[in-house]
Motif scaffolding. Structure first.
Motif, PDB file in Angstrom:
ATOM      1  N   ILE A  49       0.849  -1.199   0.000  1.00  0.00           N
ATOM      2  CA  ILE A  49       0.000   0.000   0.000  1.00  0.00           C
ATOM      3  C   ILE A  49       0.879   1.240   0.000  1.00  0.00           C
ATOM      4  CG2 ILE A  49      -1.851   1.254   1.195  1.00  0.00           C
ATOM      5  CD1 ILE A  49      -2.702  -1.530   0.338  1.00  0.00           C
ATOM      6  N   VAL A  50       0.490   2.237  -0.783  1.00  0.00           N
ATOM      7  CA  VAL A  50       1.149   3.541  -0.741  1.00  0.00           C
ATOM      8  C   VAL A  50       0.106   4.596  -0.379  1.00  0.00           C
ATOM      9  CG1 VAL A  50       2.382   5.327  -2.032  1.00  0.00           C
ATOM     10  CG2 VAL A  50       2.906   2.910  -2.438  1.00  0.00           C
ATOM     11  N   LEU A  51       0.364   5.328   0.677  1.00  0.00           N
ATOM     12  CA  LEU A  51      -0.471   6.479   1.040  1.00  0.00           C
ATOM     13  C   LEU A  51       0.266   7.705   0.527  1.00  0.00           C
ATOM     14  CD1 LEU A  51      -1.459   5.480   4.694  1.00  0.00           C
ATOM     15  CD2 LEU A  51      -2.658   4.986   2.551  1.00  0.00           C
ATOM     16  N   LEU A  52      -0.284   8.359  -0.489  1.00  0.00           N
ATOM     17  CA  LEU A  52       0.435   9.357  -1.278  1.00  0.00           C
ATOM     18  C   LEU A  52      -0.224  10.724  -1.200  1.00  0.00           C
ATOM     19  CD1 LEU A  52       2.515  10.130  -3.496  1.00  0.00           C
ATOM     20  CD2 LEU A  52       0.889   9.190  -5.183  1.00  0.00           C
ATOM     21  N   ASP A  53       0.551  11.706  -0.751  1.00  0.00           N
ATOM     22  CA  ASP A  53       0.058  13.080  -0.701  1.00  0.00           C
ATOM     23  C   ASP A  53      -0.230  13.557  -2.120  1.00  0.00           C
ATOM     24  OD1 ASP A  53      -0.582  15.646  -0.002  1.00  0.00           O
ATOM     25  OD2 ASP A  53       1.423  16.214   0.672  1.00  0.00           O
ATOM     26  N   ILE A  54      -1.385  14.154  -2.316  1.00  0.00           N
ATOM     27  CA  ILE A  54      -1.772  14.571  -3.657  1.00  0.00           C
ATOM     28  C   ILE A  54      -1.137  15.892  -4.064  1.00  0.00           C
ATOM     29  CG2 ILE A  54      -3.844  15.950  -3.125  1.00  0.00           C
ATOM     30  CD1 ILE A  54      -5.275  14.335  -5.355  1.00  0.00           C
ATOM     31  N   ARG A  55      -0.711  16.705  -3.071  1.00  0.00           N
ATOM     32  CA  ARG A  55      -0.082  17.995  -3.357  1.00  0.00           C
ATOM     33  C   ARG A  55       1.237  18.095  -2.604  1.00  0.00           C
ATOM     34  NH1 ARG A  55      -3.809  22.677  -4.531  1.00  0.00           N
ATOM     35  NH2 ARG A  55      -5.906  21.843  -4.876  1.00  0.00           N
ATOM     36  N   MET A  56       2.344  18.173  -3.345  1.00  0.00           N
ATOM     37  CA  MET A  56       3.656  18.320  -2.730  1.00  0.00           C
ATOM     38  C   MET A  56       4.481  19.318  -3.530  1.00  0.00           C
ATOM     39  SD  MET A  56       4.592  14.370  -1.694  1.00  0.00           S
ATOM     40  CE  MET A  56       3.971  13.691  -3.264  1.00  0.00           C
ATOM     41  N   PRO A  57       5.332  20.083  -2.870  1.00  0.00           N
ATOM     42  CA  PRO A  57       6.088  21.121  -3.580  1.00  0.00           C
ATOM     43  C   PRO A  57       7.203  20.574  -4.467  1.00  0.00           C
ATOM     44  CG  PRO A  57       6.757  21.034  -1.280  1.00  0.00           C
ATOM     45  CD  PRO A  57       5.563  20.125  -1.415  1.00  0.00           C
ATOM     46  N   ASP A  58       7.790  19.425  -4.086  1.00  0.00           N
ATOM     47  CA  ASP A  58       8.928  18.928  -4.866  1.00  0.00           C
ATOM     48  C   ASP A  58       8.511  18.163  -6.106  1.00  0.00           C
ATOM     49  OD1 ASP A  58       7.882  16.969  -3.230  1.00  0.00           O
ATOM     50  OD2 ASP A  58       9.801  15.977  -2.837  1.00  0.00           O
ATOM     51  N   VAL A  59       7.385  17.447  -6.029  1.00  0.00           N
ATOM     52  CA  VAL A  59       6.885  16.706  -7.186  1.00  0.00           C
ATOM     53  C   VAL A  59       5.385  16.502  -7.016  1.00  0.00           C
ATOM     54  CG1 VAL A  59       7.401  14.500  -6.091  1.00  0.00           C
ATOM     55  CG2 VAL A  59       7.165  14.608  -8.579  1.00  0.00           C
ATOM     56  N   ASP A  60       4.668  16.570  -8.127  1.00  0.00           N
ATOM     57  CA  ASP A  60       3.209  16.447  -8.100  1.00  0.00           C
ATOM     58  C   ASP A  60       2.796  15.015  -7.771  1.00  0.00           C
ATOM     59  OD1 ASP A  60       0.484  16.879  -8.551  1.00  0.00           O
ATOM     60  OD2 ASP A  60       0.681  16.354 -10.661  1.00  0.00           O
ATOM     61  N   GLY A  61       1.854  14.858  -6.823  1.00  0.00           N
ATOM     62  CA  GLY A  61       1.385  13.537  -6.441  1.00  0.00           C
ATOM     63  C   GLY A  61       0.754  12.776  -7.594  1.00  0.00           C
ATOM     64  N   LEU A  62       0.092  13.482  -8.500  1.00  0.00           N
ATOM     65  CA  LEU A  62      -0.532  12.824  -9.652  1.00  0.00           C
ATOM     66  C   LEU A  62       0.527  12.250 -10.594  1.00  0.00           C
ATOM     67  CD1 LEU A  62      -3.391  15.356 -10.457  1.00  0.00           C
ATOM     68  CD2 LEU A  62      -3.552  13.181  -9.242  1.00  0.00           C
ATOM     69  N   THR A  63       1.661  12.943 -10.705  1.00  0.00           N
ATOM     70  CA  THR A  63       2.759  12.432 -11.529  1.00  0.00           C
ATOM     71  C   THR A  63       3.327  11.160 -10.917  1.00  0.00           C
ATOM     72  OG1 THR A  63       3.341  14.651 -12.290  1.00  0.00           O
ATOM     73  CG2 THR A  63       5.028  12.962 -12.487  1.00  0.00           C
ATOM     74  N   ALA A  78      -3.579   5.037  -2.331  1.00  0.00           N
ATOM     75  CA  ALA A  78      -4.653   5.912  -1.867  1.00  0.00           C
ATOM     76  C   ALA A  78      -4.061   7.302  -1.662  1.00  0.00           C
ATOM     77  CB  ALA A  78      -5.254   5.395  -0.560  1.00  0.00           C
ATOM     78  N   MET A  79      -4.783   8.304  -2.110  1.00  0.00           N
ATOM     79  CA  MET A  79      -4.281   9.668  -2.053  1.00  0.00           C
ATOM     80  C   MET A  79      -4.628  10.324  -0.717  1.00  0.00           C
ATOM     81  SD  MET A  79      -3.054   9.449  -5.078  1.00  0.00           S
ATOM     82  CE  MET A  79      -2.352  11.105  -5.274  1.00  0.00           C
ATOM     83  N   LEU A  80      -3.691  11.115  -0.212  1.00  0.00           N
ATOM     84  CA  LEU A  80      -3.904  11.897   1.003  1.00  0.00           C
ATOM     85  C   LEU A  80      -4.126  13.353   0.613  1.00  0.00           C
ATOM     86  CD1 LEU A  80      -0.934  10.521   3.170  1.00  0.00           C
ATOM     87  CD2 LEU A  80      -3.320   9.772   3.221  1.00  0.00           C
ATOM     88  N   THR A  81      -5.086  14.002   1.244  1.00  0.00           N
ATOM     89  CA  THR A  81      -5.331  15.406   0.960  1.00  0.00           C
ATOM     90  C   THR A  81      -5.808  16.115   2.213  1.00  0.00           C
ATOM     91  OG1 THR A  81      -6.596  16.971  -0.402  1.00  0.00           O
ATOM     92  CG2 THR A  81      -7.691  14.918   0.208  1.00  0.00           C
TER      93      THR A  81
END
Length: 222
Positions: A49-63, A78-81
């Protein structure tokens, strides 16, 4: 043991999720990293499982999500927001995310949500808005209507779809329909193919638009 990777640009969030999840016996946070390390860490550690921030300054979560989806046998993401009306959520769902949850999710429920993901289910914050769902559906107007897609399914596949949309994981669907988990997984794969989707969230939203559900979907686990 469910192996989890937490990806977030804020150290406090990474530490908090790690502490909460490591307090239970069946979940292990194998790493907690910033966005720039996400893909290489997944390739190295192969989390479930990866819990992934959807908005980050270093790289876009969607990318990052798109790159993870290209890995053979990719992890469930699963995206974190922070925002329940995040306009990126609809894009994430269309890109294959297994759902999203808010960073202020009650710590008591976080392990349960991870277990749901590991069992083939999806998670959606109970604060998800109609606007987010509509945005997801509106972007698919060039695709066949939901009713036409749903009509491709056999009666048993339609039953599996409805139970998926109601939030049941594969083992629960198997118990309800008196099928083995392997058989359910086969039906889920066929449903994805016929509906032209890549995640349970996408399939559930088509079921909703096709009128297969008795009431609007809402709640913490899907």
């Amino acid at each position: 043991m469910i192996r989890v990777l937490v990806v977030d640009d804020e150290a406090l969030i990474r530490m908090g999720f790690t502490h909460i999840l490591n307090t239970v016996d069946d979940i292990e946070v194998v790493a907690a990293v910033s966005g720039g390390q996400a893909v290489s860490t997944v390739r190295e550690l192969r989390p479930d499982i990866v819990l992934l921030d959807i908005r980050m300054p270093d790289v876009d979560g969607l990318t990052i999500l798109a790159n993870l989806r290209r890995i053979p046998d990719p992890p469930v993401v699963a995206m974190l927001t922070t925002f329940d009306t995040d306009e990126y959520v609809a894009t994430a769902l269309r890109s294959g995310a297994a759902g999203f949850l808010l960073k202020d999710t009650d710590p008591e429920y976080l392990p349960h949500l991870v277990r749901t993901l590991a069992d083939g289910g999806t998670v959606l914050s109970s604060k998800i808005t109609r606007t987010v769902v509509d945005a997801y559906l509106d972007k698919g107007t060039h695709e066949p209507p939901a009713a036409r897609l749903a009509a491709r399914l056999t009666e048993r596949e339609r039953a599996v779809l409805i139970l998926m949309a109601e939030g049941l994981a594969n083992t629960d669907i198997g118990e309800r329909m008196h099928l083995s988990t392997g058989t359910v997984k086969g039906h889920v794969s066929t449903v994805f193919s016929k509906l032209q989707v890549s995640s349970r969230v996408q399939a559930a939203l088509i079921a909703e638009r096709a009128g297969l559900l008795a009431s609007p979907r809402d709640g913490d686990t899907r």
